[in-house]
Motif scaffolding. Structure first.
Motif, PDB file in Angstrom:
ATOM      1  N   PHE A 136      -0.676  -4.263   4.759  1.00 33.06           N
ATOM      2  CA  PHE A 136      -0.809  -3.163   5.695  1.00 33.06           C
ATOM      3  C   PHE A 136       0.462  -2.820   5.700  1.00 33.06           C
ATOM      4  CE2 PHE A 136       0.405  -1.531   9.952  1.00 33.06           C
ATOM      5  CZ  PHE A 136      -0.680  -0.727  10.343  1.00 33.06           C
ATOM      6  N   VAL A 137       1.611  -3.543   5.502  1.00 31.16           N
ATOM      7  CA  VAL A 137       3.029  -2.862   5.535  1.00 31.16           C
ATOM      8  C   VAL A 137       3.256  -2.134   4.165  1.00 31.16           C
ATOM      9  CG1 VAL A 137       5.396  -3.523   5.211  1.00 31.16           C
ATOM     10  CG2 VAL A 137       4.095  -4.783   6.911  1.00 31.16           C
ATOM     11  N   PHE A 138       2.786  -2.485   3.229  1.00 28.83           N
ATOM     12  CA  PHE A 138       2.827  -1.656   1.884  1.00 28.83           C
ATOM     13  C   PHE A 138       2.164  -0.270   1.902  1.00 28.83           C
ATOM     14  CE2 PHE A 138       5.327  -5.320   0.461  1.00 28.83           C
ATOM     15  CZ  PHE A 138       6.235  -4.870  -0.361  1.00 28.83           C
ATOM     16  N   ALA A 139       1.023  -0.632   2.536  1.00 29.21           N
ATOM     17  CA  ALA A 139       0.226   0.585   2.627  1.00 29.21           C
ATOM     18  C   ALA A 139       0.564   1.701   3.303  1.00 29.21           C
ATOM     19  CB  ALA A 139      -1.421   0.351   3.297  1.00 29.21           C
ATOM     20  N   VAL A 140       1.243   1.340   4.281  1.00 29.21           N
ATOM     21  CA  VAL A 140       1.919   2.465   5.392  1.00 29.21           C
ATOM     22  C   VAL A 140       3.199   2.874   4.453  1.00 29.21           C
ATOM     23  CG1 VAL A 140       3.242   2.774   7.610  1.00 29.21           C
ATOM     24  CG2 VAL A 140       1.226   1.476   7.278  1.00 29.21           C
ATOM     25  N   GLY A 141       3.973   1.936   3.876  1.00 29.74           N
ATOM     26  CA  GLY A 141       5.291   2.304   3.105  1.00 29.74           C
ATOM     27  C   GLY A 141       4.898   3.130   1.974  1.00 29.74           C
ATOM     28  N   ALA A 142       3.644   3.076   1.382  1.00 28.54           N
ATOM     29  CA  ALA A 142       3.163   3.966   0.259  1.00 28.54           C
ATOM     30  C   ALA A 142       3.110   5.496   0.726  1.00 28.54           C
ATOM     31  CB  ALA A 142       2.054   3.486  -0.316  1.00 28.54           C
ATOM     32  N   VAL A 143       2.675   5.711   2.016  1.00 25.12           N
ATOM     33  CA  VAL A 143       2.318   6.866   2.405  1.00 25.12           C
ATOM     34  C   VAL A 143       3.708   7.706   2.706  1.00 25.12           C
ATOM     35  CG1 VAL A 143       1.416   8.374   4.489  1.00 25.12           C
ATOM     36  CG2 VAL A 143       0.277   6.320   3.353  1.00 25.12           C
ATOM     37  N   LEU A 144       4.632   6.674   3.357  1.00 25.87           N
ATOM     38  CA  LEU A 144       5.839   7.246   3.437  1.00 25.87           C
ATOM     39  C   LEU A 144       6.766   7.766   1.965  1.00 25.87           C
ATOM     40  CD1 LEU A 144       7.234   4.702   6.127  1.00 25.87           C
ATOM     41  CD2 LEU A 144       6.739   7.068   6.473  1.00 25.87           C
TER      42      LEU A 144
END
Length: 333
Positions: free
Chosen positions: A123-131
């Motif tokens: 979840f953390v890296f999924a959101v980070g990828a969008v940023l």
């Protein structure tokens, strides 16, 4: 008043369809049960054999609910992205969500032994990828739809390379099979402890649902939307944020499931047209029904459970081609 009377049966049908699919999924599996046993396990579990109640409440019901939520989240995020970016080829993972989540899952499996850390890091890296996609596509203090999509392509490629490194480092006998199976997608390990992921999914779906009329305006172009008084930047941020929450939360508990966010919105357009007032609710319902039924097939087609991602492509693609031929491409224009 007449229009409201017409909308009521339509809205009830959209809600009833996923519920019926979830109930249907409770009847089938390796442990066969008839109608009376399933209903008894649902409403009077104390009076039923413990094995029957356990299968319904602890095995089939949680994974059916998870499949419904994930299907809705992936489908509605794909519909939102297609409308905002005005591109029929984008899907729910266009901004690198899937590859970012995949890298997070690989990190957890290789270095932390998997378990709960897999869902958290995914979840953390999924959101980070969008940023990262947003900042990669930012040009001269502004971010256009095209530059944002290109930023997503760049970030997806970057995380794909990192995933390859993780696979190379993984133990080929224990860790690598776990990584491979995660990328195929599955609800086999779902239980009630995973329902925390429903919160960001529900929040993201609610944001997109409430802003669905603005997606209609944004799909006309940024200049036209601005001329109509819409705060283009704020609306895009809210819609993309909602779609990111949907996709990130879905992928972190189900693994990578393609196809749903790409094609389900197009099937919806063939049925109701391009108006997001109707398309968004229909995508939510169709996505839930589709993934629940696919999960059901994965459990009954063979003695060893088939990965969800494979079945989505095998079952969904022929059906989509059939519907495309039948409607003569209606809803694409």
């Amino acid at each position: 008043m007449c229009d409201e009377m017409k909308r009521l049966p339509y809205g009830m049908a959209l809600i009833a369809a996923p519920v019926l699919c979830i109930i249907l999924s409770l009847f089938f599996g390796r442990y066969t049960m008839d109608f009376g046993e399933v209903m008894g396990a649902l409403f009077t579990p104390a009076q039923m054999p413990s094995q029957t109640a356990h299968v319904v409440w602890q095995l089939r019901l949680p994974r059916a609910l998870a499949a419904a939520f994930c299907g809705s989240a992936l489908a509605v995020s794909g519909a939102a992205f297609q409308g905002v970016f005005r591109n029929p080829l984008v899907n729910s993972g266009v901004l690198g969500v899937s590859n970012g989540a995949g890298f997070g899952a690989c990190l957890a499996i290789v270095f932390l032994g998997g378990g709960l850390s897999t869902y958290v890091l995914a979840f953390v890296f999924a959101v980070g990828a969008v940023l990262l996609s947003y900042f990669a596509g930012r040009i001269s203090k502004m971010t256009t739809s095209m530059s944002l999509v290109l930023g997503g392509v760049i970030v997806s490629s970057f995380f794909n390379a990192l995933i390859s490194i993780m696979k190379y480092m993984a133990d080929p006998y224990t860790q690598l099979p776990s990584i491979t199976f995660w990328f195929m997608g599955s609800f086999a390990s779902i239980n009630y402890t995973h329902f925390y992921a429903f919160i960001p999914m529900a929040l993201g779906i609610a944001v997109i649902f409430l802003l669905r009329w603005r997606i209609n305006v944004l799909s006309m172009g940024d200049k036209e939307a601005f001329a109509l008084g819409v705060d283009v930047r704020l609306c895009k941020m809210l819609i993309i944020g909602g779609a990111t929450l949907c996709t990130a939360a879905a992928v972190c508990i189900s693994g990578t499931i393609g196809w749903v966010g790409l094609v389900i919105p197009h099937i919806g357009r063939m049925l109701v047209g391009n108006d997001n007032h109707r398309l968004i609710p229909l995508s939510i319902s169709l996505g839930a029904c589709f993934l629940v039924l696919i999960d059901l097939l994965s459990r009954i087609l063979s003695s060893s459970e088939l990965p969800i991602g494979i079945l989505c492509a095998l079952v969904g693609t022929p059906f989509f081609v059939y519907l495309l031929k039948k409607t003569k491409g209606g809803g694409w224009q």
